[in-house]
Design a protein around this motif. Sequence first.
Motif, PDB file in Angstrom:
ATOM      1  N   GLN A 157      23.037   7.869  11.693  1.00 28.07           N
ATOM      2  CA  GLN A 157      24.116   8.316  10.814  1.00 28.07           C
ATOM      3  C   GLN A 157      25.434   8.291  11.562  1.00 28.07           C
ATOM      4  O   GLN A 157      25.470   8.233  12.793  1.00 28.07           O
ATOM      5  N   SER A 158      26.523   8.357  10.811  1.00 27.36           N
ATOM      6  CA  SER A 158      27.834   8.495  11.441  1.00 27.36           C
ATOM      7  C   SER A 158      28.754   9.282  10.531  1.00 27.36           C
ATOM      8  O   SER A 158      28.557   9.352   9.318  1.00 27.36           O
ATOM      9  N   GLU A 159      29.784   9.867  11.155  1.00 27.28           N
ATOM     10  CA  GLU A 159      30.846  10.567  10.438  1.00 27.28           C
ATOM     11  C   GLU A 159      32.178  10.208  11.059  1.00 27.28           C
ATOM     12  O   GLU A 159      32.279  10.050  12.281  1.00 27.28           O
ATOM     13  N   THR A 160      33.204  10.119  10.232  1.00 30.40           N
ATOM     14  CA  THR A 160      34.564  10.046  10.737  1.00 30.40           C
ATOM     15  C   THR A 160      35.120  11.464  10.757  1.00 30.40           C
ATOM     16  O   THR A 160      35.103  12.165   9.744  1.00 30.40           O
ATOM     17  N   ILE A 161      35.572  11.864  11.934  1.00 27.14           N
ATOM     18  CA  ILE A 161      36.044  13.232  12.176  1.00 27.14           C
ATOM     19  C   ILE A 161      37.532  13.183  12.487  1.00 27.14           C
ATOM     20  O   ILE A 161      37.976  12.384  13.317  1.00 27.14           O
ATOM     21  N   LEU A 162      38.306  14.023  11.825  1.00 26.68           N
ATOM     22  CA  LEU A 162      39.741  14.101  12.071  1.00 26.68           C
ATOM     23  C   LEU A 162      40.004  15.060  13.223  1.00 26.68           C
ATOM     24  O   LEU A 162      39.448  16.163  13.268  1.00 26.68           O
ATOM     25  N   PHE A 284      31.394   6.347   7.081  1.00 28.20           N
ATOM     26  CA  PHE A 284      30.342   7.362   7.008  1.00 28.20           C
ATOM     27  C   PHE A 284      29.015   6.640   6.798  1.00 28.20           C
ATOM     28  O   PHE A 284      28.968   5.577   6.168  1.00 28.20           O
ATOM     29  N   GLU A 285      27.941   7.258   7.311  1.00 28.32           N
ATOM     30  CA  GLU A 285      26.615   6.626   7.237  1.00 28.32           C
ATOM     31  C   GLU A 285      25.540   7.681   7.061  1.00 28.32           C
ATOM     32  O   GLU A 285      25.588   8.750   7.673  1.00 28.32           O
ATOM     33  N   HIS A 286      24.568   7.349   6.235  1.00 29.82           N
ATOM     34  CA  HIS A 286      23.341   8.148   6.129  1.00 29.82           C
ATOM     35  C   HIS A 286      22.132   7.214   6.191  1.00 29.82           C
ATOM     36  O   HIS A 286      22.208   6.043   5.794  1.00 29.82           O
ATOM     37  N   THR A 287      21.021   7.760   6.672  1.00 28.02           N
ATOM     38  CA  THR A 287      19.722   7.109   6.538  1.00 28.02           C
ATOM     39  C   THR A 287      19.059   7.632   5.266  1.00 28.02           C
ATOM     40  O   THR A 287      19.030   8.848   5.030  1.00 28.02           O
ATOM     41  N   LEU A 288      18.506   6.724   4.477  1.00 27.84           N
ATOM     42  CA  LEU A 288      17.930   7.067   3.181  1.00 27.84           C
ATOM     43  C   LEU A 288      16.470   6.634   3.110  1.00 27.84           C
ATOM     44  O   LEU A 288      16.093   5.601   3.669  1.00 27.84           O
ATOM     45  N   LEU A 289      15.687   7.420   2.416  1.00 25.67           N
ATOM     46  CA  LEU A 289      14.328   7.054   2.034  1.00 25.67           C
ATOM     47  C   LEU A 289      14.311   6.898   0.522  1.00 25.67           C
ATOM     48  O   LEU A 289      14.690   7.823  -0.205  1.00 25.67           O
ATOM     49  N   MET A 290      13.883   5.723   0.052  1.00 26.48           N
ATOM     50  CA  MET A 290      13.724   5.570  -1.389  1.00 26.48           C
ATOM     51  C   MET A 290      12.395   6.181  -1.795  1.00 26.48           C
ATOM     52  O   MET A 290      11.334   5.784  -1.296  1.00 26.48           O
ATOM     53  N   THR A 291      12.443   7.168  -2.660  1.00 25.92           N
ATOM     54  CA  THR A 291      11.229   7.786  -3.187  1.00 25.92           C
ATOM     55  C   THR A 291      11.001   7.282  -4.610  1.00 25.92           C
ATOM     56  O   THR A 291      11.817   6.539  -5.170  1.00 25.92           O
ATOM     57  N   GLU A 292       9.902   7.733  -5.196  1.00 28.50           N
ATOM     58  CA  GLU A 292       9.606   7.347  -6.577  1.00 28.50           C
ATOM     59  C   GLU A 292      10.650   7.908  -7.546  1.00 28.50           C
ATOM     60  O   GLU A 292      10.811   7.393  -8.669  1.00 28.50           O
ATOM     61  N   ASP A 293      11.375   8.947  -7.119  1.00 31.68           N
ATOM     62  CA  ASP A 293      12.367   9.596  -7.978  1.00 31.68           C
ATOM     63  C   ASP A 293      13.802   9.211  -7.658  1.00 31.68           C
ATOM     64  O   ASP A 293      14.731   9.639  -8.349  1.00 31.68           O
ATOM     65  N   GLY A 294      13.997   8.429  -6.591  1.00 33.05           N
ATOM     66  CA  GLY A 294      15.353   8.050  -6.222  1.00 33.05           C
ATOM     67  C   GLY A 294      15.579   8.225  -4.725  1.00 33.05           C
ATOM     68  O   GLY A 294      14.672   8.618  -3.979  1.00 33.05           O
ATOM     69  N   PRO A 295      16.798   7.953  -4.247  1.00 31.96           N
ATOM     70  CA  PRO A 295      17.061   8.005  -2.806  1.00 31.96           C
ATOM     71  C   PRO A 295      17.114   9.442  -2.281  1.00 31.96           C
ATOM     72  O   PRO A 295      17.726  10.315  -2.897  1.00 31.96           O
ATOM     73  N   GLU A 296      16.462   9.643  -1.147  1.00 34.04           N
ATOM     74  CA  GLU A 296      16.487  10.930  -0.450  1.00 34.04           C
ATOM     75  C   GLU A 296      17.305  10.751   0.832  1.00 34.04           C
ATOM     76  O   GLU A 296      17.017   9.868   1.639  1.00 34.04           O
ATOM     77  N   ILE A 297      18.342  11.575   0.999  1.00 28.61           N
ATOM     78  CA  ILE A 297      19.164  11.497   2.201  1.00 28.61           C
ATOM     79  C   ILE A 297      18.434  12.215   3.330  1.00 28.61           C
ATOM     80  O   ILE A 297      18.201  13.426   3.262  1.00 28.61           O
ATOM     81  N   LEU A 298      18.072  11.476   4.376  1.00 31.38           N
ATOM     82  CA  LEU A 298      17.301  12.044   5.475  1.00 31.38           C
ATOM     83  C   LEU A 298      18.184  12.671   6.552  1.00 31.38           C
ATOM     84  O   LEU A 298      17.684  13.456   7.359  1.00 31.38           O
ATOM     85  N   THR A 299      19.459  12.310   6.580  1.00 30.58           N
ATOM     86  CA  THR A 299      20.353  12.765   7.650  1.00 30.58           C
ATOM     87  C   THR A 299      21.415  13.722   7.118  1.00 30.58           C
ATOM     88  O   THR A 299      22.521  13.819   7.651  1.00 30.58           O
ATOM     89  N   LEU A 300      21.079  14.461   6.072  1.00 31.77           N
ATOM     90  CA  LEU A 300      22.023  15.411   5.490  1.00 31.77           C
ATOM     91  C   LEU A 300      22.209  16.592   6.443  1.00 31.77           C
ATOM     92  O   LEU A 300      21.244  17.221   6.857  1.00 31.77           O
ATOM     93  N   THR A 301      23.444  16.892   6.788  1.00 28.66           N
ATOM     94  CA  THR A 301      23.721  17.975   7.739  1.00 28.66           C
ATOM     95  C   THR A 301      23.903  19.302   7.010  1.00 28.66           C
ATOM     96  O   THR A 301      24.199  19.346   5.818  1.00 28.66           O
TER      97      THR A 301
END
Length: 311
Positions: A157-162, A284-301
């Motif tokens: 993942q990545s974030e832009t930080i001010l 900005f970047e997240h890693t996602l897992l596609m589930t049967e119900d839709g994308p799950e954000i794995l790197t949510l802080t």
Amino acid sequence: MSRPGRNDPCWCGSERKYKKCHLLSDDAGTTAPPAPALSQRVATRPAPTKNAHLILDEAGRQGMRAAGRFNAELMDYIRPLVLPGVRTDELDRLVHEYTLDHGHIPATLGYHDFPKSCCTSVNEVVCHGIPDGQVLREGDAINVDLTTIVDGWFGDQSETILVGETTETLRNLVSETLECLHLGIAAIKPGGRIIDIGHAIARHAHAHQYSVVRDYQGHGIGRKFHQDPGVPHFPDHELGQFVVQPGMCFTIEPMINLGSHRTVLDKHDGWTVRTADGKISAQFEHTLLMTEDGPEILTLTQNGPQRGHRF
């Protein structure tokens, strides 16, 4: 075809130095494929593959969830330490020590000779900035890109930080880049095509008079750092036809520029990518897992900016 110099870009288009790419294979009279950069370049098209090996079982999904959780924890740890007067190599040292102290591995360290444990991309640097003695100044924007190996699984993942107080122009760019990421996530469904992500991101960026970087993209991820599918952040009609199925993991990581979408690669270090016009970039970047119900954000802080946040 004339042979490039040792420190010139390789003839294959990988943007790596010739000595680190095809020099040895050319000397031996053999052919070897170039290694991809940290983010797969759009110009380097992955070979067609069957999708079955990309679909994770429940154990694999749990492995990726654990990797994402730690990576998000690491981001929450480093974010408040990004302050005026701090050197980027000090941030790298802190990332490295925190990762090792928790029994995990910094994925970028040594990856195709990358020398540090994270990427720090300041202002006009689009991606793959190498932490060094640069001192952060009030008003800077820095993208911190973290990738960790947890029990063999990769979180990214990545974030832009001010950094301190900055301009409204920069705050708006960073806010809309975050929105681009979440629009891209919302656009992809089980059985959907990668191009849906690119359409959503480009539509929002262009509506705000920003440009979308085309030379670098998101990627599949799992037990490998980079794998299928490639994830362009604009409507790419070749890679965009890939169909995302439940059990696949991938990153979405839009790089949005204040000026032109064009980029240049630093010929000296072979990694640092800058905007061609010198204007600011955000990501900005997240890693996602596609589930049967839709994308799950794995790197949510827990403490970082969520969708809709205004900087």
